[in-house]
Design an enzyme around this catalytic site. Structure first.
Site, short mmCIF file in Angstrom:
data_model
loop_
_atom_site.label_atom_id
_atom_site.label_comp_id
_atom_site.label_asym_id
_atom_site.label_seq_id
_atom_site.Cartn_x
_atom_site.Cartn_y
_atom_site.Cartn_z
N LYS A 1 -13.83 1.79 9.14
CA LYS A 1 -12.67 2.14 9.98
C LYS A 1 -13.03 2.16 11.46
O LYS A 1 -12.28 1.66 12.29
CB LYS A 1 -12.10 3.51 9.56
CG LYS A 1 -11.48 3.54 8.17
CD LYS A 1 -10.43 2.47 7.93
CE LYS A 1 -9.11 2.69 8.66
NZ LYS A 1 -8.15 1.59 8.37
N GLY B 1 0.80 -1.23 0.00
CA GLY B 1 0.00 0.00 0.00
C GLY B 1 0.83 1.28 0.00
O GLY B 1 2.05 1.27 0.21
N TYR B 2 0.11 2.37 -0.21
CA TYR B 2 0.70 3.72 -0.29
C TYR B 2 1.40 4.09 1.02
O TYR B 2 2.59 4.45 1.04
CB TYR B 2 -0.45 4.67 -0.63
CG TYR B 2 -0.23 6.15 -0.51
CD1 TYR B 2 0.85 6.78 -1.12
CD2 TYR B 2 -1.15 6.94 0.18
CE1 TYR B 2 1.01 8.15 -1.04
CE2 TYR B 2 -1.00 8.31 0.26
CZ TYR B 2 0.08 8.91 -0.34
OH TYR B 2 0.23 10.27 -0.25
N ILE B 3 0.69 3.99 2.13
CA ILE B 3 1.27 4.36 3.43
C ILE B 3 2.31 3.31 3.85
O ILE B 3 3.41 3.64 4.30
CB ILE B 3 0.17 4.50 4.51
CG1 ILE B 3 -0.76 5.68 4.17
CG2 ILE B 3 0.79 4.68 5.90
CD1 ILE B 3 -1.98 5.80 5.08
N MET C 1 -6.73 13.01 5.75
CA MET C 1 -6.51 12.69 4.34
C MET C 1 -5.01 12.77 4.05
O MET C 1 -4.38 13.79 4.30
CB MET C 1 -7.29 13.68 3.48
CG MET C 1 -7.24 13.37 2.01
SD MET C 1 -7.84 11.73 1.61
CE MET C 1 -9.42 12.10 0.91
N VAL C 2 -4.45 11.67 3.56
CA VAL C 2 -3.00 11.57 3.40
C VAL C 2 -2.60 11.95 1.97
O VAL C 2 -3.19 11.45 1.01
CB VAL C 2 -2.52 10.13 3.70
CG1 VAL C 2 -1.00 10.04 3.61
CG2 VAL C 2 -2.99 9.68 5.08
N TYR D 1 -17.11 3.67 4.16
CA TYR D 1 -15.66 3.58 4.42
C TYR D 1 -15.39 3.99 5.87
O TYR D 1 -14.67 3.31 6.61
CB TYR D 1 -14.84 4.44 3.44
CG TYR D 1 -13.40 4.58 3.90
CD1 TYR D 1 -12.52 3.50 3.84
CD2 TYR D 1 -12.93 5.78 4.45
CE1 TYR D 1 -11.21 3.61 4.30
CE2 TYR D 1 -11.62 5.90 4.90
CZ TYR D 1 -10.76 4.81 4.84
OH TYR D 1 -9.47 4.92 5.31
N SER E 1 -6.46 8.55 -1.87
CA SER E 1 -5.66 9.78 -1.75
C SER E 1 -5.14 10.24 -3.10
O SER E 1 -5.09 11.43 -3.40
CB SER E 1 -4.40 9.52 -0.92
OG SER E 1 -4.68 9.38 0.40
N THR F 1 -1.77 -2.35 8.64
CA THR F 1 -2.24 -1.25 7.78
C THR F 1 -3.30 -1.71 6.78
O THR F 1 -4.03 -0.89 6.25
CB THR F 1 -1.08 -0.59 6.97
OG1 THR F 1 -0.84 -1.33 5.77
CG2 THR F 1 0.21 -0.48 7.76
#
Ligand code: NAP
Length: 349
Positions: free
Chosen positions: A167, A15-17, A193-194, A163, A207, A85
Site C-alpha cells: 500500500k 470489491g467490498y468497498i 480496518m473497514v 500488505y 475485513s 480501488t
C-alpha cells in the site's frame, strides 16, 4: 435526473468497498465505467447490475487487469474522474508476497495512472490507499498523540508486513506520477480496518474474514492485545465521493472512526448478539502470543513484538472537515454481523 453528473471510472468494482462507491455514484446519477477482471463472472457483477437497474445513473462494465498495461485505456475514455480501488487485499494464502501483493499494487497503480495521463478529459484521481501507508507497526506510536496524514510508513518491506508495504509503495508511486504532470489532481483515502455490510459475497477482502473468525469461535480462547483504527465501509465510500466532487479536496485523508482492540470488538458484538455466540472474552498474554502466534496464523514474531500491546490513535479531523460523519463502531459491527448471520456464514443461535 441530477444535472451536474460526471463520468467516473472505478477500478476493482467487484470489491467490498467499491460496491458501495458504485452504488452511491449510480444513485447520484453518474455514469460509472466499472472495471473488473472478469465481467462474465455473475458473482462479481450481478449486484452492481441490480443496483444500476433501479438507480438513475448508468453502469458500463469493462474488463481490465492491473498487470495488463493497455487494459485501462478503453474504460478511461471520456472519464472526468478516476477512482482506483483495485489492489490485492489478502493477508495469507500466498507463497510469494511480491507477486501476490506488491507487484500488482505498484505496477497496477503505474498502469492505471499512465492510462490517466493518456486521457485528456481526466481531472481528478481518488486513490484507495490505507492507514497501512501512514504507519507500519503500532510501536511507531511511541512519543506521538496520534498518527496524522503527515506520517508515512517507512518500516514495512516485502518480508515484514508485505500488505502494508504494497500500500505505501503504491501510494508513493501514485504521488510520483501525479507530480510529473499537471492535468489531474490526486486525493488519497486512507482507511483503517473497514467493517460494515457488504453488497457482494464474492469478495475475498480480509475485513470479512476477521468477523467470521470471531463468530465461528476460531478466536474463542482469547485474542491478542491488538488495536485497529476502525471505519464503516459506507463512510469510506462516501469519502471517495467527497474527495472526487469537492473542488477543495486535496492530499491525503485518514478514514478512522475510532480505535478499537480486538477484545473491544468482541465486547461490542456480545452486547448486541448475546453470550450464545463464541466471541472471545479475554486477552492472550503477549508472551503466549509470541510463543504460539506464528503457528496459529499468518503472523511473525517481529509483527507480534512491534504491535501487540501498543495503543493506536489516529487524527481524523481532516476527513471530518471534508464532510465525513462517522457512525458509532457498535452500529457498524451490528449491521455487519447481522448480515453474516442472514447470509448463513455463521449459524444463528
Ligand atoms: P476486495 O473486496 O478484495 O477488493 C479488491 C479488488 O481488487 C477486487 O475487486 C479485485 O478484483 C481487485 N483486484 C485484485 N487484484 C487485481 C488485479 N490483478 N487486477 C485487477 N483487479 C484486481 O477488498 P476491499 O477491502 O474492497 O479493498 C479495496 C481497496 O481498499 C484495496 O485497495 C485495499 O487495499 C483498500 N483498503 C481496504 C481496507 C479494508 O479493511 N477492507 C482498509 C484499507 C484499505 P477481482 O474481483 O477481480 O478479484
Amino acid at each position: 435526473m441530477p444535472t451536474n453528473t460526471q463520468t467516473v471510472m472505478v477500478t476493482g468494482a467487484s470489491g467490498y468497498i467499491a460496491g458501495w462507491i458504485v452504488k452511491y455514484l449510480l444513485e447520484a446519477g453518474h455514469t460509472v465505467h466499472a472495471t473488473v477482471r472478469n465481467p462474465d463472472k455473475a458473482k462479481s457483477v450481478d449486484h452492481l447490475k441490480r443496483i444500476a437497474d433501479s438507480a438513475p445513473g448508468t453502469l458500463k462494465l469493462f474488463k481490465a487487469d492491473l498487470l495488463d498495461a493497455d487494459s485501462f485505456d478503453a474504460p478511461m475514455a471520456g472519464c472526468d474522474i478516476l477512482m482506483h480501488t483495485a489492489s490485492p487485499f489478502v493477508l495469507d494464502g500466498f507463497t510469494d508476497a511480491n507477486e501476490a501483493l506488491v507487484r500488482p499494487a505498484v505496477e497496477g497503480t503505474r498502469n492505471v495512472l499512465n492510462a490517466a495521463n493518456r486521457c485528456e478529459s481526466l481531472k481528478r484521481v481518488v486513490l484507495t490507499s490505507s492507514v497501512a501507508s501512514v504507519y507500519g507497526d503500532a510501536i511507531e506510536m511511541k512519543g506521538k498523540k496520534a498518527f496524522t496524514e503527515a506520517d508515512w510508513n517507512t518500516t514495512s518491506s516485502v518480508d515484514h508486513n508485505p500488505y502494508q508495504y504494497s500500500k505505501v509503495a503504491a501510494e508513493r508511486e501514485a504521488w510520483k506520477i501525479h507530480d510529473d504532470q499537471s492535468r489531474w489532481d490526486l486525493v488519497t483515502i486512507n482507511p483503517g480496518m473497514v467493517y460494515g455490510p457488504s453488497l457482494t459475497n464474492a469478495s475475498n477482502s480480509a475485513s470479512i474474514g476477521t468477523l467470521l473468525d470471531m463468530g465461528r469461535g476460531k478466536l474463542k480462547t482469547g485474542v491478542p492485545d491488538l488495536e485497529y483504527g476502525m471505519v464503516d465501509v459506507r463512510e469510506v465510500a462516501q469519502a471517495h465521493l467527497l474527495g472526487a466532487f469537492n473542488p477543495e479536496a486535496e492530499g491525503r485523508y485518514i478514514l478512522v472512526s475510532q480505535s478499537v482492540s480486538m477484545l473491544h470488538i468482541a465486547g461490542m458484538l456480545r452486547k448486541q448478539f448475546g453470550r450464545r455466540y463464541p466471541f472471545p472474552m479475554m486477552k492472550v498474554p503477549k508472551p503466549v502470543v509470541w510463543a504460539v502466534g506464528p503457528f496459529m496464523g499468518p503472523v511473525t514474531r517481529k509483527f507480534i513484538s512491534r504491535n501487540v500491546g501498543y495503543p493506536l490513535r489516529f487524527d481524523n479531523s481532516r476527513s471530518q472537515a471534508l464532510g465525513v460523519t462517522y457512525r458509532p463502531a457498535a452500529d457498524t459491527l451490528k449491521d455487519h454481523f447481522e448480515q453474516v448471520l442472514d447470509d448463513g456464514l455463521v449459524r444463528r443461535r
